[in-house]
Write an enzyme that holds these catalytic residues in place. Structure first.
Site, mmCIF file in Angstrom:
data_model
loop_
_atom_site.group_PDB
_atom_site.id
_atom_site.type_symbol
_atom_site.label_atom_id
_atom_site.label_comp_id
_atom_site.label_asym_id
_atom_site.label_seq_id
_atom_site.Cartn_x
_atom_site.Cartn_y
_atom_site.Cartn_z
ATOM 1 C CG ASP A 42 -9.898 -41.763 64.995
ATOM 2 O OD1 ASP A 42 -8.711 -41.981 64.725
ATOM 3 O OD2 ASP A 42 -10.300 -41.452 66.132
ATOM 4 C CG HIS A 76 -5.639 -41.643 62.956
ATOM 5 N ND1 HIS A 76 -5.844 -42.454 64.059
ATOM 6 C CD2 HIS A 76 -4.790 -42.323 62.132
ATOM 7 C CE1 HIS A 76 -5.154 -43.578 63.900
ATOM 8 N NE2 HIS A 76 -4.520 -43.522 62.753
ATOM 9 N N GLY A 152 -8.707 -49.015 64.456
ATOM 10 C CA GLY A 152 -10.037 -49.416 63.979
ATOM 11 C C GLY A 152 -11.159 -48.967 64.895
ATOM 12 N N GLY A 155 -12.208 -47.793 72.440
ATOM 13 C CA GLY A 155 -12.628 -48.628 73.562
ATOM 14 C C GLY A 155 -11.785 -49.863 73.786
ATOM 15 C CG ASP A 182 -5.212 -42.867 68.421
ATOM 16 O OD1 ASP A 182 -6.083 -43.014 69.297
ATOM 17 O OD2 ASP A 182 -5.463 -42.743 67.202
ATOM 18 N N GLY A 184 -6.490 -46.392 73.985
ATOM 19 C CA GLY A 184 -6.502 -46.794 75.385
ATOM 20 C C GLY A 184 -5.807 -45.819 76.316
ATOM 21 N N GLY A 204 -10.127 -41.149 73.655
ATOM 22 C CA GLY A 204 -11.524 -41.285 73.243
ATOM 23 C C GLY A 204 -12.408 -41.692 74.401
HETATM 24 C C1 DX5 Z 1 -9.131 -46.058 66.740
HETATM 25 C C2 DX5 Z 1 -8.763 -44.607 66.720
HETATM 26 C C3 DX5 Z 1 -8.633 -43.950 68.018
HETATM 27 C C4 DX5 Z 1 -9.786 -44.155 68.977
HETATM 28 C C5 DX5 Z 1 -9.229 -44.001 70.352
HETATM 29 O O1 DX5 Z 1 -8.245 -46.837 66.081
HETATM 30 O O2 DX5 Z 1 -7.579 -44.355 65.995
HETATM 31 O O3 DX5 Z 1 -8.364 -42.556 67.862
HETATM 32 O O4 DX5 Z 1 -10.877 -43.297 68.793
HETATM 33 O O5 DX5 Z 1 -10.200 -44.352 71.261
HETATM 34 P P1 DX5 Z 1 -9.825 -44.869 72.722
HETATM 35 O O6 DX5 Z 1 -9.144 -43.740 73.431
HETATM 36 O O7 DX5 Z 1 -11.144 -45.248 73.287
HETATM 37 O O8 DX5 Z 1 -8.904 -46.051 72.558
HETATM 38 ZN ZN ZN Z 2 -7.062 -42.215 65.936
#
Ligand code: DX5
Ligand code: ZN
Length: 225
Positions: A42, A76, A152, A155, A182, A184, A204
């Site tokens: 990211d 990303h 952004g 978590g 992508d 949660g 994540g």
């Molecule tokens: C945040 C990123 C995501 C993030 C996902 O906007 O684009 O890729 O790291 O993290 P989790 O899976 O914890 O939501």
């Molecule tokens: Zn992402």
């Protein structure tokens, strides 16, 4: 080589933004050993999204590890003017760039620019953006990323409305374009997301927040089949 060659039907992609960056190499090795092959990376610019995240300087240290194991790095770009970063990302070993629909004034040209550098191409869209608006504009992409959080930060809680948005998007796209989700993503929703039509599942916190990230990846990957 393209996304379709890289994928094994469907993929759970660890999002390195959520890793313990003091031991990023070890965490990447752990996940490669557990079977992960596509890593999500990211890049946030402090404008399109509030935080400045990680970028090509970090990517260049990780890409040799991932490539030696036959893996890929899916970047990303949560940035304005994403094309400004394509050269540095390609040089640092990125394999694909996903740009935000909301950040591009000439999406077709941005996609062509990425393609001309040998990069895979994705288009992401935010929770406020309608899949019906995005669908017709992304014909040249390899994947379309449906955000299930505001982009952004890692978590955040999964937005349940994303399930319907993924299903609508899947119905609008030709079979050759992959649907990624992508934000949660974890044990509670991975199967439903697959059933709704997502074949690239970015995770994540549900991986790196677990006591054992390797086995958290393995159980998500099993649930995503
Ligand atoms: C945040 C990123 C995501 C993030 C996902 O906007 O684009 O890729 O790291 O993290 P989790 O899976 O914890 O939501
Ligand atoms: Zn992402």
């Amino acid at each position: 080589m393209s996304w379709t060659d890289w994928m094994r039907g469907q993929e759970v992609e660890p999002s390195l933004y959520a890793a313990d960056l003091s031991r990023l190499g070890d965490q990447v090795r752990t996940l490669l050993d557990a079977g992960a092959r596509i890593f999500h990376f990211d890049i946030g610019d402090g404008h399109f999204v509030p935080p400045i995240t990680i970028g090509p300087i970090v990517l260049q240290w990780i890409s040799p590890l991932v490539h030696e194991a036959g893996g890929r790095l899916d970047c990303h770009l949560m940035t304005m003017s994403p094309e400004r970063h394509f050269g540095a990302i390609a040089e640092a070993g990125g394999d694909s760039v996903t740009v935000h629909f909301e950040a591009c004034s000439d999406l077709e040209r941005t996609m062509a620019d990425a393609r001309s550098r040998g990069l895979g191409v994705g288009v992401a869209f935010n929770p406020e953006t309608s899949p019906q608006v995005v669908g017709p504009a992304v014909r040249g992409a390899d994947l379309v990323l449906c955000m299930s959080i505001e982009p952004g930060y890692s978590g955040q809680a999964f937005m349940p409305a994303a399930l319907e948005r993924v299903a609508v998007l899947r119905g609008l796209l030709p079979a050759g374009i992959h649907v990624q989700v992508d934000g949660g993503v974890g044990a509670d929703n991975v199967r439903e997301l697959r059933e709704a039509g997502a074949d690239l599942l970015v995770a994540g916190t549900s991986i790196f927040g677990a006591a054992d990230p390797g086995s958290a990846y393995e159980s998500l990957a099993r649930a995503a089949v």
